[in-house]
Design an enzyme around this catalytic site. Structure first.
Site, mmCIF file in Angstrom:
data_model
loop_
_atom_site.group_PDB
_atom_site.id
_atom_site.type_symbol
_atom_site.label_atom_id
_atom_site.label_comp_id
_atom_site.label_asym_id
_atom_site.label_seq_id
_atom_site.Cartn_x
_atom_site.Cartn_y
_atom_site.Cartn_z
ATOM 1 N N ARG A 1 1.035 -1.130 -0.473
ATOM 2 C CA ARG A 1 -0.363 -0.065 -0.207
ATOM 3 C C ARG A 1 1.119 1.786 -0.162
ATOM 4 N NH1 ARG A 1 -3.551 -3.679 1.811
ATOM 5 N NH2 ARG A 1 -1.649 -4.679 2.912
ATOM 6 N N THR A 2 2.031 1.518 1.251
ATOM 7 C CA THR A 2 2.627 2.513 1.035
ATOM 8 C C THR A 2 3.644 2.857 0.187
ATOM 9 O OG1 THR A 2 2.419 2.604 3.153
ATOM 10 C CG2 THR A 2 3.374 3.861 3.295
ATOM 11 N N ARG B 1 11.688 3.949 4.055
ATOM 12 C CA ARG B 1 10.764 2.371 4.828
ATOM 13 C C ARG B 1 11.817 1.813 5.125
ATOM 14 N NH1 ARG B 1 5.676 -1.177 4.527
ATOM 15 N NH2 ARG B 1 4.924 0.779 5.152
HETATM 16 C C1 NCD Z 1 2.073 -0.574 8.395
HETATM 17 C C2 NCD Z 1 2.869 -0.844 8.494
HETATM 18 O O1 NCD Z 1 3.636 -1.859 7.723
HETATM 19 O O2 NCD Z 1 3.427 -0.450 9.165
HETATM 20 N N1 NCD Z 1 0.849 -1.322 6.936
HETATM 21 C C3 NCD Z 1 1.284 0.120 6.032
HETATM 22 O O3 NCD Z 1 1.470 0.686 6.137
HETATM 23 N N2 NCD Z 1 -0.289 0.365 5.689
HETATM 24 C C4 NCD Z 1 0.903 -1.418 9.439
HETATM 25 C C5 NCD Z 1 1.566 -3.148 9.261
HETATM 26 O O4 NCD Z 1 2.210 -3.983 9.100
HETATM 27 O O5 NCD Z 1 0.879 -4.375 10.074
#
Ligand code: NCD
Length: 315
Positions: free
Chosen positions: A56-57, A106
């Site tokens: 998603r991100t 990230r």
């Molecule tokens: C989260 C993350 O990566 O911190 N997901 C996200 O970014 N939508 C939460 C997760 O991994 O459970």
């Protein structure tokens, strides 16, 4: 606004509201267009620097940058010179030398984006650092709450599950406090971080006691990949105490909503019938993520853009 977005706690109430309002403007600006693109960041380059997996991100930042007409470079550690041992600093300096204006990062190490912000001239956006923070997730969650319930201030929000490993929980607690919501963290004692009592929220071990007074329930993924050891007896036992199934959901107030940042473990922290119910905002959260990330990119790079681009958005 600061040049970087590293922590939800760095946002003042005015900053946070500006992001939410700008995201709403982005939605409105795109709604009337057959071609979903604004020229605002034309000629700018956004680098997605992902050292950890993401669905998603990463795609959300990519779509957001492209909708603002920026060029996007997607960098993933796998297949790059990182696997030859190149450091975070050298990787970042290399990408900057290619002319990036913003780096969306990230990383599995908590604090990596903060280090990066000292090394490069462009903006750094934290897209999740270890178990620490994920500020754009908190912003899109607040945006989703506001769209669904009409407000954030005064909402009773329960954040439930694996708080220990969750950067989403920490960022949400900080941002929701700034915006005047009242948060209760609900988790087994083994899944609460040390020092949680200093967070600006209440703590409970009893989900059934918290649900009837919650306007929003945010379920967190059980992060098996970060667990080295037994944090609960069995998955079944975890679900029985801390999972949200239809029966538990029925104890919520009538117009309460159910959120989850994704990815979900269906059948563990959230039952399929809850995830797919009308109360669930899970798909909306993804859509709202694009608008919020457009707003963040626009506001952080805004000092660099020409006025004609800015006018396009305001119009
Ligand atoms: C989260 C993350 O990566 O911190 N997901 C996200 O970014 N939508 C939460 C997760 O991994 O459970």
């Amino acid at each position: 606004m600061n040049r970087h977005l590293l922590s939800a706690g760095d946002l003042s109430r005015d900053d946070a509201l500006l992001v939410l309002d700008t995201a709403a403007d982005m939605d409105a600006a795109l709604a009337g267009r057959s071609i979903k693109k604004l020229p605002t960041l034309r000629g700018r380059t956004v680098v997605n620097l992902f050292f950890e997996d993401s669905t998603r991100t990463r795609t959300s930042f990519e779509v957001a940058a492209k909708r603002l007409s920026a060029d996007v470079i997607n960098f993933s550690a796998k297949g790059s010179s990182v696997s030859k041992g190149e450091s975070l600093k050298d990787t970042a300096l290399t990408l900057e030398a290619m002319g990036s204006d913003a780096v969306v990062v990230r990383h599995s190490a908590s604090g990596a984006p903060h280090r990066l912000a000292n090394w490069i001239r462009g903006s750094v956006i934290n897209a999740g650092d270890g178990t620490h923070e994920h500020p754009t997730q908190a912003l899109l969650d607040a945006y989703t709450m506001r769209r669904r319930t009409g407000r954030v201030e005064g909402l009773q929000v329960a954040i439930v599950g694996d708080v220990l490993h969750s950067r989403v929980a920490r960022s949400n607690v900080l941002l929701l406090y700034t915006l005047g919501a009242e948060v209760t963290i609900v988790a087994p004692p083994t899944l609460l971080p040390v020092g949680v009592t200093a967070w600006p929220c209440a703590v409970s071990y009893d989900l059934d006691a918290v649900l009837p007074k919650s306007d929003v329930v945010m379920m967190l993924r059980v992060q098996h990949e970060r667990m080295h050891g037994g944090f609960f007896p069995t998955t079944r036992e975890y679900s029985r105490r801390y999972g949200l199934d239809a029966e538990r959901m029925a104890t919520l107030p009538d117009d309460a909503i159910v959120m989850h940042p994704g990815p979900m473990n269906r059948g563990v922290e959230i039952a399929a019938e809850v995830a797919d119910s009308v109360r669930s905002t899970i798909v909306e959260q993804v859509a709202n993520g694009v608008s919020v990330r457009m707003a963040v990119l626009y506001l952080l790079l805004g000092g660099l853009i020409d006025v004609s681009g800015a006018d396009e958005v305001a119009a």
